[in-house]
Design a protein around this motif. Structure first.
Motif, PDB file in Angstrom:
ATOM      1  N   ALA A  45       0.810  -1.220   0.000  1.00  0.00           N
ATOM      2  CA  ALA A  45       0.000   0.000   0.000  1.00  0.00           C
ATOM      3  C   ALA A  45       0.844   1.271   0.000  1.00  0.00           C
ATOM      4  O   ALA A  45       0.539   2.215  -0.729  1.00  0.00           O
ATOM      5  CB  ALA A  45      -0.927  -0.007   1.214  1.00  0.00           C
ATOM      6  N   HIS A  46       1.863   1.331   0.852  1.00  0.00           N
ATOM      7  CA  HIS A  46       2.594   2.583   1.068  1.00  0.00           C
ATOM      8  C   HIS A  46       4.097   2.377   0.896  1.00  0.00           C
ATOM      9  O   HIS A  46       4.597   1.291   1.176  1.00  0.00           O
ATOM     10  CB  HIS A  46       2.401   3.093   2.512  1.00  0.00           C
ATOM     11  CG  HIS A  46       0.999   3.092   3.000  1.00  0.00           C
ATOM     12  ND1 HIS A  46       0.577   2.289   4.040  1.00  0.00           N
ATOM     13  CD2 HIS A  46      -0.077   3.786   2.590  1.00  0.00           C
ATOM     14  CE1 HIS A  46      -0.718   2.499   4.260  1.00  0.00           C
ATOM     15  NE2 HIS A  46      -1.144   3.404   3.388  1.00  0.00           N
ATOM     16  N   PRO A  47       4.813   3.461   0.522  1.00  0.00           N
ATOM     17  CA  PRO A  47       6.270   3.419   0.626  1.00  0.00           C
ATOM     18  C   PRO A  47       6.657   2.986   2.045  1.00  0.00           C
ATOM     19  O   PRO A  47       6.078   3.483   3.016  1.00  0.00           O
ATOM     20  CB  PRO A  47       6.680   4.878   0.356  1.00  0.00           C
ATOM     21  CG  PRO A  47       5.608   5.402  -0.551  1.00  0.00           C
ATOM     22  CD  PRO A  47       4.338   4.755  -0.043  1.00  0.00           C
ATOM     23  N   ASP A  48       7.557   2.099   2.168  1.00  0.00           N
ATOM     24  CA  ASP A  48       8.121   1.410   3.360  1.00  0.00           C
ATOM     25  C   ASP A  48       7.397   0.096   3.667  1.00  0.00           C
ATOM     26  O   ASP A  48       7.940  -0.751   4.366  1.00  0.00           O
ATOM     27  CB  ASP A  48       8.268   2.306   4.599  1.00  0.00           C
ATOM     28  CG  ASP A  48       7.131   2.203   5.639  1.00  0.00           C
ATOM     29  OD1 ASP A  48       6.092   1.617   5.347  1.00  0.00           O
ATOM     30  OD2 ASP A  48       7.327   2.732   6.745  1.00  0.00           O
ATOM     31  N   ASP A  49       6.191  -0.126   3.107  1.00  0.00           N
ATOM     32  CA  ASP A  49       5.523  -1.427   3.292  1.00  0.00           C
ATOM     33  C   ASP A  49       6.323  -2.559   2.658  1.00  0.00           C
ATOM     34  O   ASP A  49       6.179  -3.716   3.060  1.00  0.00           O
ATOM     35  CB  ASP A  49       4.136  -1.439   2.623  1.00  0.00           C
ATOM     36  CG  ASP A  49       3.115  -0.595   3.349  1.00  0.00           C
ATOM     37  OD1 ASP A  49       3.387  -0.171   4.484  1.00  0.00           O
ATOM     38  OD2 ASP A  49       2.035  -0.359   2.752  1.00  0.00           O
ATOM     39  N   GLU A  50       7.139  -2.222   1.657  1.00  0.00           N
ATOM     40  CA  GLU A  50       7.942  -3.278   1.015  1.00  0.00           C
ATOM     41  C   GLU A  50       8.833  -3.955   2.052  1.00  0.00           C
ATOM     42  O   GLU A  50       9.244  -5.112   1.873  1.00  0.00           O
ATOM     43  CB  GLU A  50       8.752  -2.712  -0.153  1.00  0.00           C
ATOM     44  CG  GLU A  50      10.053  -1.966   0.205  1.00  0.00           C
ATOM     45  CD  GLU A  50       9.813  -0.563   0.776  1.00  0.00           C
ATOM     46  OE1 GLU A  50       8.665  -0.098   0.758  1.00  0.00           O
ATOM     47  OE2 GLU A  50      10.791   0.083   1.237  1.00  0.00           O
ATOM     48  N   ASP A 166      -5.615   0.493   4.193  1.00  0.00           N
ATOM     49  CA  ASP A 166      -4.866   0.526   2.928  1.00  0.00           C
ATOM     50  C   ASP A 166      -4.080  -0.769   2.711  1.00  0.00           C
ATOM     51  O   ASP A 166      -3.984  -1.266   1.587  1.00  0.00           O
ATOM     52  CB  ASP A 166      -3.881   1.700   2.910  1.00  0.00           C
ATOM     53  CG  ASP A 166      -4.550   3.052   2.697  1.00  0.00           C
ATOM     54  OD1 ASP A 166      -5.741   3.088   2.324  1.00  0.00           O
ATOM     55  OD2 ASP A 166      -3.861   4.072   2.884  1.00  0.00           O
ATOM     56  N   HIS A 167      -3.479  -1.299   3.793  1.00  0.00           N
ATOM     57  CA  HIS A 167      -2.747  -2.570   3.641  1.00  0.00           C
ATOM     58  C   HIS A 167      -3.719  -3.651   3.165  1.00  0.00           C
ATOM     59  O   HIS A 167      -3.423  -4.416   2.256  1.00  0.00           O
ATOM     60  CB  HIS A 167      -2.123  -3.003   4.967  1.00  0.00           C
ATOM     61  CG  HIS A 167      -1.015  -2.091   5.428  1.00  0.00           C
ATOM     62  ND1 HIS A 167      -0.278  -2.335   6.558  1.00  0.00           N
ATOM     63  CD2 HIS A 167      -0.526  -0.939   4.915  1.00  0.00           C
ATOM     64  CE1 HIS A 167       0.624  -1.371   6.719  1.00  0.00           C
ATOM     65  NE2 HIS A 167       0.488  -0.511   5.734  1.00  0.00           N
ATOM     66  N   GLN A 168      -4.869  -3.668   3.823  1.00  0.00           N
ATOM     67  CA  GLN A 168      -5.876  -4.663   3.443  1.00  0.00           C
ATOM     68  C   GLN A 168      -6.327  -4.444   1.996  1.00  0.00           C
ATOM     69  O   GLN A 168      -6.518  -5.403   1.244  1.00  0.00           O
ATOM     70  CB  GLN A 168      -7.073  -4.582   4.375  1.00  0.00           C
ATOM     71  CG  GLN A 168      -6.728  -4.841   5.837  1.00  0.00           C
ATOM     72  CD  GLN A 168      -7.904  -4.519   6.747  1.00  0.00           C
ATOM     73  OE1 GLN A 168      -9.053  -4.771   6.397  1.00  0.00           O
ATOM     74  NE2 GLN A 168      -7.636  -3.951   7.906  1.00  0.00           N
TER      75      GLN A 168
HETATM   76 ZN   LIG Z   1       1.797   0.991   5.268  1.00  0.00          ZN
END
Ligand SMILES: [Zn+2]
Length: 464
Positions: A45-50, A166-168
């Motif tokens: 979902a977001h930058p850094d989730d990787e 957002d992750h979901q």
């Molecule tokens: Zn995130």
């Protein structure tokens, strides 16, 4: 006759010329661009989730796997630890930070969908804010472009710990794209061949059926996910960098200055022994990565390697098997909102074995409000009176939603119960216990259902 004869002979001459030129100069049509072919497509979902997968990605790259990454948003919400920029400007910075983080591993095929960073626990709000249809179309395009063998993404479900809508949403979209990208009738303009020499509209992609999808759960509780997929130690040493995989992940994370400058500044002052000590005392960096097998179309065991059973080449499109709708009594009540969505989602995508907490659980900020969304179904031919009542932990009070109301014949009505959550207790330092809320529904003096929800009170949590 003479004229007729000449016409025929001319026609034959043209025909034989055409056949001869085809036989002599077959032209190869362009094939998909191999530079964008991926073995693994990571969808987050977001930058850094990787970071939830970078130690595994580093390992896969050692095995010469090709990796591509899709972010649903540019991460434009939240605090900026590195500068004054906020909102869209922050998103523009975070896009570069995410690209730089992945570039440290050598991953450069990185795309961003047009989703907006949305701070809530409710996946339905994230999907709405992301323009679900638009972002799904974008993701299906990227699956067809990158032709991944495996998709890795967040687990589509809601539990304490995995509370970001957002992750979901990234897990929901990735699952939908897994099931749709191979279907030539879905977004057919993407898979249509060009009709003009300089084609401006039709994309000339091909349908692509990925072979497996795995989820990474981010829940506090681990019991329901154990044995549901492979685990990978992050402490093993990379063949290419001679560093532990967790250490490569930390190096990659250094790019995320706007999210963690104070932490990264501290790390920058440490020598290698201090970094090792910090990381091993905080299991965040060094605990094994757990995956949950969503589905495999090529066999393999549940806990086996992610690439077990995968051989090169395309497989045919597989339409997901939809499980039958559960049978319900004539009058029934059930949890609505994300809870009923996920039950339908698991059924629609053949994910009925996907672990989910039962009863459902949520962590909420106090003082605050718990909303219990309900569907009340009346399949009878008469209007029915329903009575909703609740059993709450001590100190919790009903704000609205209990009492008597009617549901028309053959109608499904949405109801919501709101519960006031008390201010934090004096012993708030201790790990809070889950507390149970139950809602009881009655009609004509008979029970038509009981709903339970387990709630943890916290000083800070995303809005419900
Ligand atoms: Zn995130």
């Amino acid at each position: 006759m003479k004229k007729f004869g000449r016409t025929i002979s001319l026609g034959c001459a043209y025909l034989s010329l055409a056949v001869a030129s085809m036989a002599q100069e077959p032209k190869a049509l362009p094939l998909p661009d191999e530079r964008y072919k991926a073995d693994i497509l990571l969808v987050v979902a977001h930058p850094d989730d990787e970071g939830a997968a970078t130690p595994y990605l580093a390992r896969a790259l050692d095995d010469h796997k090709r990796v591509a990454v899709v972010f649903g948003t540019r991460g434009s919400s939240g605090a900026n630890e590195a500068g004054a920029e906020q909102a869209a400007a922050l998103g523009a910075i975070r896009e570069v930070e995410a690209r730089n983080a992945l570039a440290t591993l050598g991953i450069t095929n990185v795309w961003f969908l047009s989703g907006k960073d949305t701070a809530s626990q409710n996946v339905l709000q994230s999907l709405a804010s992301w323009d679900h249809g638009v972002t799904l179309e974008q993701l299906v395009r990227l699956v067809r472009l990158t032709r991944p063998e495996v998709i890795l993404t967040f687990l589509p479900g809601t539990f304490i710990g995995e509370d970001h809508g957002d992750h979901q949403a990234s897990g929901v979209l990735a699952t939908e794209a897994f099931d749709l990208a191979g279907d030539p009738s879905v977004f057919p303009e993407q898979v249509a061949g060009p009709t003009k020499r300089l084609e401006p509209l039709l994309e000339n992609l091909r349908p692509w059926q990925p072979k497996k999808i795995y989820y990474f759960p981010d829940a506090d509780r681990e019991d329901i996910f154990r044995g549901k997929g492979p685990d990978y130690s992050v402490k093993e040493i990379s063949k290419s960098s001679k560093q532990a995989y967790w250490r490569m992940a930390l190096d990659s994370f250094r790019a995320h200055q706007t999210q963690a400058k104070s932490f990264l500044d501290k790390v920058a002052q440490m020598d290698e022994a201090q970094i090792e000590k910090m990381a091993t005392s905080d299991s965040f960096w060094t605990e094994a990565l757990h995956f949950v097998l969503g589905k495999s179309l090529v066999g393999g065991s549940v806990t086996g390697d992610i690439f077990e059973g995968i051989t090169p080449g395309a497989i045919p499109f597989v339409r997901p098997e939809v499980s039958p709708e559960p049978s319900r009594p004539e009058l029934s009540v059930e949890l609505g909102g994300p809870y009923s969505f996920y039950a339908e989602f698991r059924r629609a995508h053949g994910l009925t074995n996907l672990p989910h907490p039962e009863p459902p659980e949520i962590a909420l900020q106090v003082p605050g409000t718990l909303v219990v969304p309900l569907w009340v179904r009346n399949r009878t031919a008469k209007t029915q009176e329903i009575t909703l009542s609740s059993a709450l932990p001590a100190g919790w009070t009903i704000q609205s939603g209990t009492g008597k109301f009617t549901v028309g014949a053959k109608q499904v009505a949405a109801a919501r119960i709101e519960v006031n959550l008390p201010a934090p207790a004096e012993n708030a330092g201790k790990k809070p216990e889950l507390q149970e809320v139950s809602v009881h529904a009655e009609s004509n003096g008979q029970s038509i259902g009981e709903i339970k929800l387990r709630v943890e009170l916290r000083k800070r949590a995303l809005p419900q």
